[in-house]
Write a protein that holds these residues in place. Structure first.
Motif, short mmCIF file in Angstrom:
data_model
loop_
_atom_site.label_atom_id
_atom_site.label_comp_id
_atom_site.label_asym_id
_atom_site.label_seq_id
_atom_site.Cartn_x
_atom_site.Cartn_y
_atom_site.Cartn_z
N ALA A 1 0.81 -1.22 0.00
CA ALA A 1 0.00 0.00 0.00
C ALA A 1 0.84 1.27 0.00
O ALA A 1 0.31 2.37 -0.18
N THR A 2 2.15 1.15 0.17
CA THR A 2 3.02 2.33 0.27
C THR A 2 3.77 2.63 -1.03
O THR A 2 4.57 3.58 -1.07
N LEU A 3 3.53 1.85 -2.08
CA LEU A 3 4.38 1.94 -3.27
C LEU A 3 3.75 2.62 -4.49
O LEU A 3 4.41 2.74 -5.53
N ASP A 4 2.51 3.04 -4.38
CA ASP A 4 1.78 3.55 -5.55
C ASP A 4 2.57 4.56 -6.38
O ASP A 4 2.62 4.48 -7.61
N ALA A 5 3.19 5.52 -5.75
CA ALA A 5 3.87 6.60 -6.47
C ALA A 5 5.07 6.11 -7.27
O ALA A 5 5.53 6.79 -8.19
N GLN A 6 5.57 4.93 -6.95
CA GLN A 6 6.77 4.41 -7.62
C GLN A 6 6.44 3.46 -8.78
O GLN A 6 7.33 3.02 -9.49
N LEU A 7 5.15 3.18 -8.96
CA LEU A 7 4.75 2.13 -9.90
C LEU A 7 4.11 2.69 -11.17
O LEU A 7 3.47 3.74 -11.16
N VAL A 8 4.25 1.95 -12.27
CA VAL A 8 3.66 2.34 -13.55
C VAL A 8 2.15 2.17 -13.52
O VAL A 8 1.41 3.04 -13.98
N ASP A 9 1.70 1.06 -13.00
CA ASP A 9 0.26 0.74 -13.01
C ASP A 9 -0.15 0.18 -11.65
O ASP A 9 -0.45 -1.00 -11.50
N PRO A 10 -0.18 1.04 -10.63
CA PRO A 10 -0.44 0.55 -9.26
C PRO A 10 -1.84 -0.03 -9.08
O PRO A 10 -2.05 -0.89 -8.23
N ARG A 11 -2.81 0.41 -9.89
CA ARG A 11 -4.19 -0.07 -9.76
C ARG A 11 -4.52 -1.19 -10.75
O ARG A 11 -5.68 -1.57 -10.90
N SER A 12 -3.52 -1.67 -11.43
CA SER A 12 -3.71 -2.77 -12.39
C SER A 12 -4.80 -2.44 -13.41
O SER A 12 -5.73 -3.21 -13.64
N GLU A 13 -4.65 -1.29 -14.04
CA GLU A 13 -5.66 -0.83 -15.00
C GLU A 13 -5.47 -1.42 -16.39
O GLU A 13 -6.37 -1.36 -17.22
N VAL A 14 -4.27 -1.97 -16.67
CA VAL A 14 -4.07 -2.68 -17.94
C VAL A 14 -4.73 -4.05 -17.79
O VAL A 14 -4.16 -4.99 -17.23
N LYS A 15 -5.96 -4.15 -18.28
CA LYS A 15 -6.81 -5.30 -17.97
C LYS A 15 -6.30 -6.62 -18.55
O LYS A 15 -6.65 -7.70 -18.05
N SER A 16 -5.49 -6.54 -19.60
CA SER A 16 -5.00 -7.78 -20.20
C SER A 16 -4.01 -8.52 -19.31
O SER A 16 -3.69 -9.69 -19.56
N GLN A 17 -3.54 -7.87 -18.25
CA GLN A 17 -2.51 -8.48 -17.41
C GLN A 17 -3.05 -9.27 -16.23
O GLN A 17 -2.28 -9.92 -15.52
#
Length: 208
Positions: A96-112
């Motif tokens: 929960a502390t890493l969002d700002a460091q990630l490309v897609d923290p909410r997993s919005e690329v649905k194909s993955q």
């Protein structure tokens, strides 16, 4: 030749012919039986899934009863390594502390990942991560790197996750890719479901 001798000769010939007929009948039956068996074997075999069919998508069961917190096991599905990681409470808190460091923290690329894995832990049960262990850059295989490891590839304040030594991509403990890395997307989450608390089925879910 007398009539009686002629009859005896004909009877003997008839007996020989009967013996020959019986031999031919038995031989024909035997050949037919072999042909039937030869035909039946491929027919029966056709009902069993081939190795190619299994490799192309058959679901795989995994026993997770012996997986301790912090441990990982790998199973093969569709010729790919699938990681099953049992995460600790500390690991889950770090996600929960890493969002700002990630490309897609909410997993919005649905194909993955399937819809049921579009959450912070990218899983059905937060405790368990089920992910395809192939980097989304060029298909290399990352390695698990524990929290606090002194590895220049993962940088300072590393919370644990996965590091691909081929080109330096890093992923957190949910398989989410960090920014400014070659890998464009998060690791793939395969379809899966729990058959029980200790049995996992990879390759099928209840969405169909």
């Amino acid at each position: 030749m007398s009539a009686s001798n002629t009859f005896e000769a004909l009877a003997a010939n008839a007996s020989d012919h009967d013996a020959e007929r019986r031999s031919m009948v038995l031989l024909t039956a035997a050949v037919a039986g072999v042909a039937t068996v030869a035909t039946a074997i491929p027919l029966v075999a056709s009902f069993a899934p081939s190795e190619r069919a299994l490799a192309s998508g058959a679901a795989v069961e995994a026993d997770i009863a012996d997986l301790a917190p912090g441990a990982m096991k790998t199973v093969e599905w569709r010729g790919k390594p699938v990681w099953i990681v049992r995460r600790t409470e500390e690991t889950l808190a770090d996600l929960a502390t890493l969002d700002a460091q990630l490309v897609d923290p909410r997993s919005e690329v649905k194909s993955q990942q399937p819809a049921y894995a579009q959450n912070v832990s990218r899983s059905i049960k937060p405790e368990y991560l089920v992910a395809v262990g192939i980097c989304t850059h060029l298909g290399c295989s990352p390695s698990a790197v524990a929290k606090g490891t002194a590895n220049p590839g993962v940088g300072n304040n590393w919370k644990g996750g996965f590091f691909c030594p081929c080109h330096g991509s890093t992923f957190d403990s949910a398989g989410r890719v960090f920014k400014n890395k070659p890998a464009p997307t998060n690791l793939e989450i395969p379809p899966h479901k729990y058959l029980s608390d200790s049995r996992l089925l990879i390759g099928e879910d209840d969405l169909a």
